[in-house]
Design an enzyme around this catalytic site. Sequence first.
Site, PDB file in Angstrom:
ATOM      1  CE  LYS A 184      24.393 -25.991 -44.827  1.00  0.00           C
ATOM      2  NZ  LYS A 184      24.794 -27.054 -45.773  1.00  0.00           N
ATOM      3  CD  GLU A 258      38.959 -19.013 -39.587  1.00  0.00           C
ATOM      4  OE1 GLU A 258      39.731 -18.646 -40.504  1.00  0.00           O
ATOM      5  OE2 GLU A 258      39.221 -18.871 -38.380  1.00  0.00           O
ATOM      6  CB  CYS A 292      40.562 -21.957 -46.931  1.00  0.00           C
ATOM      7  SG  CYS A 292      40.784 -22.552 -45.267  1.00  0.00           S
ATOM      8  CD  GLU A 389      39.908 -20.249 -51.903  1.00  0.00           C
ATOM      9  OE1 GLU A 389      38.755 -19.822 -51.849  1.00  0.00           O
ATOM     10  OE2 GLU A 389      40.524 -20.677 -50.910  1.00  0.00           O
TER      11      GLU A 389
END
Lengths: 478, 305
Positions: A184, A258, A292, A389
Amino acid sequence: MASAFEYAPAPESRSVVDIAPSYGLFIDGEFTEAADGKVFKTVSPSTEEVLSEVAQAGAADVDRAVKAARKAFEKWSALPGSERAKYLFRIARIIQERSRELAVLETLDNGKPIKETRDADLPLVAAHFFYYAGWADKLDHAGYGANPRPLGVAGQVIPWNFPLLMLAWKIAPALATGNTVVLKPAETTPLSALFFADICRQAGLPKGVVNILTGYGDAGEALVTHPDVNKVAFTGSTAVGKAIARSVAGTEKKVTLELGGKGANIVFDDAPIDQAVEGIVTGIFFNQGQVCCAGSRLLVQESVQDEVLDALKRRLSTLRLGDPLDKNTDIGAINSAEQLARITALVETGEAEGAERWSAPCELPSSGYWFAPTLFTNVTQAHTVARDEIFGPVLSVLSFRTPDEAVAKANNSQYGLSAGIWTEKGSRILAVANKLRAGVVWANTFNKFDPTSPFGGYKESGYGREGGRHGLEAYLDV
Amino acid sequence: MSEQNRLGVFKTYKLYVGGKFPRSESGRVYEVTDSKGAWLANAPQSSRKDARDAVVAARKAFGGWSGATAYNRGQVLYRVAEMLEGRKEQFVREVAAAEGLSKSKAAAVVDAAVDRWVWYAGWTDKIGQISGGANPVAGPFFNLSTPEPTGVVAVLAPQKSSFLGLVSVIAPVIATGNTAVVIASADAPLPALSLGEVLATSDVPGGVVNILSGATAELAAPLAAHQDVNAIDLTGAGAELAKELEIAAADNLKRVLRPLPAEADGSDASTDWLAAPGTHRLTAFLETKTVWHPTGALGAAGSSY
């Protein structure tokens, strides 16, 4: 700052890509509508133009795709590795042939500069398929014992920051090891995965081996919680990663995650400053910082802090922000209105908490989602912009005096995905790299990727590794 | 005085935390019996606070232990085997009582446990070579992948195999440089508590292994939820408890080693602890770090080499 030199726009032609007005889900080798007929639109983040309308998968579609993958698994896993390898080599070759088309498509759908899709994403995508193609008939030699077996059906959910590259990271090792796939893509970047479905068709890949379900988070959730999925692979936010980790508890599903990062980029006073500045820019402004493993925390030794900051601001003032299809563009559009709002809110928090904001002087286009390269000084470790983040072009600058202090500050994070070290002293690189709690450490370089190299995080950046020999383990019953 | 007139000296079993032998801070003990129900000793019934103290000790020890050379760790693990060899009699007695084994069967189990320490002692300086790698990057870079310990590992020791199973889950965790908080078998904790005495005299730095006795579920819950625990080995948990703990462990994304199906139904006796263990318990608690460095280029002058 007025530019000393005007430059002529050099737009890449978008005529190389033919986007259909609508797309279905790719299940069992066929494009098909969603069971409930739902669709959603995907827009170009740089212009807000509607690119296409795609089917929105629901739980029934997930079930259908998993069944197709299960059925295909029997034959696919029984194929000799050398035959699976040839399919993957075919896919790699077709990606190379169609890389210009795919680069333009990715830039349109994602908003990142064509310079990056053309020179980074697409070459890496092809390289991943080439690399794992070669493993398919060599699994006995991978260090996981003789005749390691595939797991079955892999449910894979990927993010919008590197749509096609993340697809390659997930699909190439899964197929090489004999698994079948239901993938997906993110709702804001569904198109390149659908084009990949067409590549599977061209390569003659057996039906059901790869299934693509475009849709939202609910489809992703239905996929990872589907009882007949044997392996879950997810790249995305830490919050969703935790939810997935909870959802697989008590099952036999193998999982790799991840997740987020808050990478420290450490500049020592003996670093080659010009190169370090380029590395800092690459570290946080590559892909608008929507990475990331971005080096979003700059740790600079106090004695060179002013020099580095001056050079950095000068350099940032020369970055060209604008049309992502322009080959001169350095900074493209933010992927979505939602992401832009998140970045804006975090930057406002940074200002409210007393950090000092500086943004590169550049004109933002009137339509689309844009954010100027920004950095914060006077940042402490307690500031939100030093901890959370941001996933945008925003750098937080902190200083340190000793290598020990640098290491302590670098490791002071819930995350542990990436880090950078800039110094001329080799022994310092090795000593500091040794102490950093991060899965990838770049010394005197940053944001480098290669299919032969394992990638993944420590701590709350997730678990498991993708890439390299290590990346096979996630898809084998070992 | 003849043997039968002599009154035996009972042993007060204590926890092993931070290199010391404390009682449970709760002051609680529970009755430990042999397989036939006869009283053997009172074991400390650890509390949540004991578990948290053990995590603090394990975290404190992590820097030194993970930073020690692999050669040094191998020597220390081998030293454990040496010390165990010298105290075999005691462990044979304790294992026979705990597991209801004949003396000869218990002796075989203890021998196997000693041999397992030796086996893992030899792994400390090899695991990096077989699970790391030098990666042929397509570009002017040199990069190396090396495994590193993940940190503090909570270990739920097998419930049935009180000593060989225990050793089989502790040794791989510390061989790779992690530190451990171990919950001993709830019904048969005595061999584990005695192992603490061996570790204390084997050059294993204090805090590297911490051993708690008590109710597994009560102690495991705070460890699974603890933000400073990096991984959890659920071997000693039944299926339902394992699921609950895995959910709690997701909160800070701990690495989870699930119990094998045979272990999960509480019948870990069916797990063959005598079989060759393989490397999965070593690699389960490792992180792979990849370090990149540019190589530059020699240019035309270098091309003739």
